[in-house]
Design an enzyme around this catalytic site. Structure first.
Site, PDB file in Angstrom:
ATOM      1  N   SER A  29       0.836  -1.213   0.000  1.00  0.00           N
ATOM      2  CA  SER A  29       0.000   0.000   0.000  1.00  0.00           C
ATOM      3  C   SER A  29       0.867   1.258   0.000  1.00  0.00           C
ATOM      4  CB  SER A  29      -0.898   0.022   1.247  1.00  0.00           C
ATOM      5  OG  SER A  29      -1.804  -1.043   1.212  1.00  0.00           O
ATOM      6  N   ASP A 327      -6.859  -8.556   4.199  1.00  0.00           N
ATOM      7  CA  ASP A 327      -6.077  -9.398   3.283  1.00  0.00           C
ATOM      8  C   ASP A 327      -5.557 -10.671   3.963  1.00  0.00           C
ATOM      9  OD1 ASP A 327      -6.427  -7.606   1.212  1.00  0.00           O
ATOM     10  OD2 ASP A 327      -4.585  -6.500   1.641  1.00  0.00           O
ATOM     11  N   ARG A 358     -12.451 -14.685  -2.620  1.00  0.00           N
ATOM     12  CA  ARG A 358     -11.576 -15.359  -1.647  1.00  0.00           C
ATOM     13  C   ARG A 358     -12.321 -16.254  -0.675  1.00  0.00           C
ATOM     14  NH1 ARG A 358      -7.028 -10.795  -0.391  1.00  0.00           N
ATOM     15  NH2 ARG A 358      -5.870 -11.280  -2.279  1.00  0.00           N
TER      16      ARG A 358
END
Ligand code: S3P
Length: 451
Positions: A29, A327, A358
């Protein structure tokens, strides 16, 4: 920007304890933002420890396409000679973001209020992901979206010549959406306000402040974060030290917890409170994780993380914690497979629109390896302690974190675990296999069949 032309199946085998000290690559990021904000400043920004992964290099290419000069120096530092806010050139070619959701969404924000036209494309994974969440507020700011595909890539936009600042309440907990609106607000006159009901990672706010933007964050009476940015600042070049990515460290942390006898230290990891939900959760599960040498670097908390193998116990992860570990759910699910009892993970609707769905990818991967789980619409429950786990082949769906999470599973399973394509790991953590091998792990190329 594509991964290896053909899939590269990898197989992880159980070995002895993992031991040693490693440094994981720079935070993804922060690396994307360092390149973008450097491009928008006038003068030379330098970045040490920039993540050299496919995703981040796609952002570098996009910033070069609008005029920034970005070069790696002999000592490994990246030098970014910015063109200044308002000074972007129109890109000559289509911009290919590969697998990079953060790259494309934040860049759309920047370009959306510059008087240039641009076309964005991505790989098969990125082309399935929703872009309307960014394009909708950009339209309100004056961006023309010429896309034929509506919510998906490919998308063509013409940025607003005369942009309008807006007040925008982010409808989904997404730092990418928040950031895209703020970055569009940089080149809009007046105040752009973003209201964030659910707090998400705050790197855009912190780093923009560091680059000299007039940006403030306050809580309103409902406890929502209200971010106000004054448009058209003159951004001042910075020197950025990119800390280790906690989302990459996560794989080493879980591996050390579940491989018996392990003792691993990961140095210089970013410990921003919007990113540390996994560590908190694993500690609640009984994981021996110590943060050592906590210090500040470039305005962020960093520290060294020492992890020792531990018997874990299942927990319910509070829904409110999801954004701070969004994540990390694939690898948490792997940890949960080794815990006593059930681990329940609610509030996961955003996992459906990541590099893959996911929630489904994790559930199928667990099932393929004999681990009982229940996939809800927006939740996952994993039952730990199954008798004999491993031996399965996991479909990664072009999702780096699915590949890495299931390789970690294989390091602690009696039977090896195969992932159908390890080449995608290069999008975020190109040194994954090498670093793990250095700790004693065995991860090998294979033909993609179950062991
Ligand atoms: C990111 C935000 C998150 C995260 C992604 C990086 C960022 O995405 O999953 O890996 O750098 O802003 P969302 O904004 O879609 O939650």
């Amino acid at each position: 920007m594509a991964h290896a032309a053909s899939p590269k199946p990898l197989q992880a085998h159980s070995t002895g304890p993992l031991r040693g000290t490693i440094t994981v690559p720079g935070d993804k990021s922060i690396s994307h933002r360092a390149l973008m904000f450097g491009a928008l400043a006038i003068g030379r920004t330098t970045a040490v420890g920039l993540l050299e992964s496919e995703d981040v290099m796609a952002t570098a290419a996009a910033m070069r396409a609008v005029g920034a000069v970005i070069e790696k120096q002999e000592d490994g530092t990246y030098a970014i000679d910015g063109i200044g806010l308002g000074g972007l050139l129109e890109p000559e070619n289509v911009i290919d973001f590969g697998n990079a959701g953060t790259g494309v969404r934040l860049t759309m924000g920047i370009f959306g209020t510059h008087d240039i036209a641009a076309t964005f494309v991505g790989d098969a994974s990125l082309s399935k992901r929703p872009m309307g969440r960014v394009l909708d507020p950009l339209r309100d700011m004056g961006t023309t979206v010429l896309a034929r595909s509506g919510d998906r890539l490919p998308a063509s936009i013409r940025g607003a010549g005369q942009a309008l600042p807006i007040t925008y309440r982010v409808p989904v907990p997404s730092a990418q959406v928040k950031s895209a609106v703020l970055l569009a607000g940089l080149n809009a006159p007046g105040i752009t306000t973003v209201i964030e009901p659910v707090p998400t990672r705050d790197h855009t706010e912190n780093m923009l402040k560091g680059f000299g933007a007039d940006i403030s964050v306050a809580l309103n009476e409902d406890g929502e974060r209200v971010i106000r940015l004054k448009g058209r600042p003159e951004l001042v070049p910075q020197h950025i030290e990119v800390p280790g990515d906690p989302s990459s460290a996560a794989f080493a942390i879980v591996a050390a917890l579940i491989v018996p006898g392990s003792d691993v230290t990961i140095e210089k990891v970013l410990l921003n409170g919007h990113r540390t939900g996994l560590i908190t959760t694993l500690q609640e599960m009984g994981g021996q994780i110590e943060v050592l040498n906590r210090r500040q670097s470039g305005g962020e908390d960093i520290g060294d993380i020492r992890v020792r193998a531990s018997q874990l116990t299942g927990v319910t992860v509070p829904e409110s914690r999801a954004p701070s570990m969004i994540d990390e759910y694939p690898v948490l699910a792997v940890a949960a497979a080794f815990a006593n009892g059930d681990t329940h993970m609610p509030g996961l609707e955003e996992l459906r629109v990541k590099e893959s769905d996911r929630l489904a990818a994790v559930a199928r991967g667990l099932e393929a390896n004999g681990i009982p789980c229940v996939e809800g619409d927006d939740s996952l429950t994993v039952t730990g302690g199954a008798h004999r786990i491993g031996g399965g082949v996991v479909t990664t769906h072009l999702d780096h974190r699915i590949a890495m999470a299931f390789l970690v599973l294989g390091l602690a399973s009696p039977d090896p675990v195969t992932v159908d394509d390890g080449s995608v790991i290069a999008t975020s953590f190109p040194t994954f296999t090498t670093l793990f091998e250095g700790l004693g792990a065995r991860i090998v190329e294979t033909k993609g069949e179950a062991a």
